[in-house]
Motif scaffolding. Structure first.
Motif, PDB file in Angstrom:
ATOM      1  N   UNK A 391       0.813  -1.219   0.000  1.00  0.00           N
ATOM      2  CA  UNK A 391       0.000   0.000   0.000  1.00  0.00           C
ATOM      3  C   UNK A 391       0.845   1.266   0.000  1.00  0.00           C
ATOM      4  N   UNK A 392       1.900   1.282   0.815  1.00  0.00           N
ATOM      5  CA  UNK A 392       2.687   2.511   0.969  1.00  0.00           C
ATOM      6  C   UNK A 392       3.960   2.527   0.138  1.00  0.00           C
ATOM      7  N   UNK A 393       4.422   1.343  -0.270  1.00  0.00           N
ATOM      8  CA  UNK A 393       5.689   1.283  -0.997  1.00  0.00           C
ATOM      9  C   UNK A 393       6.901   1.457  -0.101  1.00  0.00           C
ATOM     10  N   UNK A 394       6.688   1.500   1.213  1.00  0.00           N
ATOM     11  CA  UNK A 394       7.785   1.687   2.158  1.00  0.00           C
ATOM     12  C   UNK A 394       8.529   0.365   2.358  1.00  0.00           C
ATOM     13  N   UNK A 395       9.862   0.429   2.351  1.00  0.00           N
ATOM     14  CA  UNK A 395      10.680  -0.768   2.502  1.00  0.00           C
ATOM     15  C   UNK A 395      10.734  -1.209   3.958  1.00  0.00           C
TER      16      UNK A 395
END
Length: 479
Positions: A391-395
């Motif tokens: 959803x956020x693309x955060x690693x």
């Protein structure tokens, strides 16, 4: 309860085994993280020269930028504060503070470490500073083969003590002189890259002499912090019970462990078996005056532990635990593998029980001569798994194996030194995780990641790993 809740509950349970007042820290070294090799008046070290020689470093890497800590020190101290560590072990870069290895200190170098120390103290983080973590100024030709380098190091230590002595809580003179001697001078894996085999022993002796002079210099500068040294200890076993295997295991124990621990803590070198007296002549013929300088009273002893060593007679593979070392084939013994243990990313045996053995050996060998002990490095290189939130693309960096490694090794150390443990006589004061950041890992370049914080070596972005979150929760949950 979900997986995250389970992990947090496990961290809180683990926190209960940590004694009150036990120091938990993280460690780095200047050359491995700072970068900025031409910034702020810094000059070159033997490692800068070594990394730019063809074929020396895996992938042709160098540390010109590394983790760019020199330019991101504020960001990195903020990460430490978020983690909640008690202490940070770093090293002063000799070529940054004293370019060329002589003369007065460099103002811009002083300013960098002033900022680091001030920000650590403002964050409530206790500084442990190492004076030498392998970055000898390139101008000191001969480096540690030259006895004069010990005197230069003492002069450097005095000036550093005068400038920073009011803000450093613990001083380490030299980090792992055994590794410098063996990998740098005997086997050619590390800088300066010579393959002298047993003729490298003077490089070990001169480091020990430099250590003693540095202790004297720091005390002359009236530093307020405690003073110690850090040696790497690897419990050594013979591959079999044959006389040859036993003899060569004892020899390796001398050149890796005993010559450094015995000289600093007992004021003498170990007794050298007659068959090795010629190879180890500098230890046999050492002057009492040198040993008196080396044998300075210490406030603590630093132990670095990574793996045990198994030795067998006869030539073997050209691979050492730290990389290819063709010079090994010229030795009359070789390192045997440990098939009973899982292996780290470096191929080292993952053997937490041998940390307890290392501590027990210190207790039995040095008795009342052993001051309080800090495990000044302990950690593991493992391939990290980078997961992206859909959803956020955060690693997110998954490294549960590092959590298992750290918890097992810390538990082994605390169990061994608890009442009734094999090393109960050891006054164990703390444990420093290697490493805070992914960094330049010497001859392995950027192929081995030890960090609690993932570093993207293209963008230099920092991402705390799963192990970072685990350790933060452990630290929060301590009583």
């Amino acid at each position: 309860m979900n997986a995250r809740d389970d992990a947090m509950a496990e961290a809180e349970a683990f926190a209960t085994i940590i004694p009150p007042g036990f120091v938990i820290g993280a460690a780095t070294a200047a050359f491995q993280v700072e970068g900025g090799v031409h910034d702020g008046g810094r000059e070159l070290s033997v490692w800068d020269e070594f990394t730019h020689q063809s074929g020396r470093i895996l992938g042709g890497a160098n540390a010109d930028v590394a983790a760019d800590h020199f330019h991101r020190v504020g960001e990195d101290v903020a990460l430490m504060a978020d983690l909640g560590i008690d202490s940070y072990r770093f090293s002063f870069g000799w070529p940054r503070l004293q370019p060329g290895g002589s003369g007065s200190l460099n103002r811009e170098g002083i300013a960098f470490y002033d900022r680091l120390l001030d920000e650590l103290l403002a964050a409530g983080i206790s500084p442990m500073a190492t004076l030498f973590h392998w970055d000898t100024p390139v101008e000191l030709r001969g480096s540690w083969l030259n006895r004069d380098t010990a005197g230069r190091f003492g002069d450097y230590a005095y000036q550093v003590g005068e400038v920073f002595g009011d803000r450093v809580d613990r001083w380490v003179t030299i980090n792992e002189p055994a590794t410098v001697m063996l990998n740098g001078y005997a086997l050619g894996i590390h800088a300066p890259g010579t393959t002298l085999l047993f003729d490298a022993v003077p490089a070990g002796h001169h480091q020990l002499l430099g250590h003693g002079l540095a202790v004297q210099a720091l005390r002359a500068a009236s530093v307020r912090g405690e003073i110690g040294v850090t040696n790497v200890h690897s419990p050594v076993s013979a591959a079999t019970s044959t006389d040859e295997d036993e003899a060569y295991a004892a020899l390796f124990d001398i050149v890796h462990n005993r010559m450094f621990g015995d000289a600093t803590l007992l004021g003498r070198y170990p007794t050298i078996p007659e068959e090795f007296a010629v190879a180890l002549r500098p230890l046999v013929e050492v002057s009492p005056e040198d040993l008196a300088i080396i044998h300075q009273p210490l406030d603590f002893y630093g132990l670095n532990y990574y793996f045990p060593t198994r030795i067998a007679a006869g030539t073997g593979s050209s691979s050492s635990p730290d990389g290819e070392a063709p010079a090994l084939s010229a030795l009359p013994f070789h390192l045997e593998p440990w098939p009973e243990f899982a292996r780290t990313g470096f191929g080292w045996p993952n053997a937490p029980e041998f940390l307890g053995v290392a501590l027990a050996e210190l207790a039995s060998r040095y008795g009342e001569a052993l001051p309080p002990v800090y495990i000044t490095e302990g950690g593991v290189s493992l391939p990290d798994t980078v997961l992206l939130d859909a959803d956020t693309g955060v690693a997110r960096i998954a490294d549960s194996a590092r959590i298992d490694y750290l918890s097992a090794h810390l538990e082994s150390a605390l169990s061994a030194t608890a009442p009734g443990g094999a090393a109960s006589a050891v006054d164990l004061r703390g444990y420093y995780v290697w490493s805070l950041l992914d960094n330049f890992e010497w001859a392995a370049g950027y192929s081995q990641r030890f960090g609690l914080v993932h570093v993207n070596f293209t963008t230099l972005d920092r991402t705390p790993k799963q192990s970072f979150g685990w350790l933060r929760r452990v630290l929060e949950a301590r009583s």
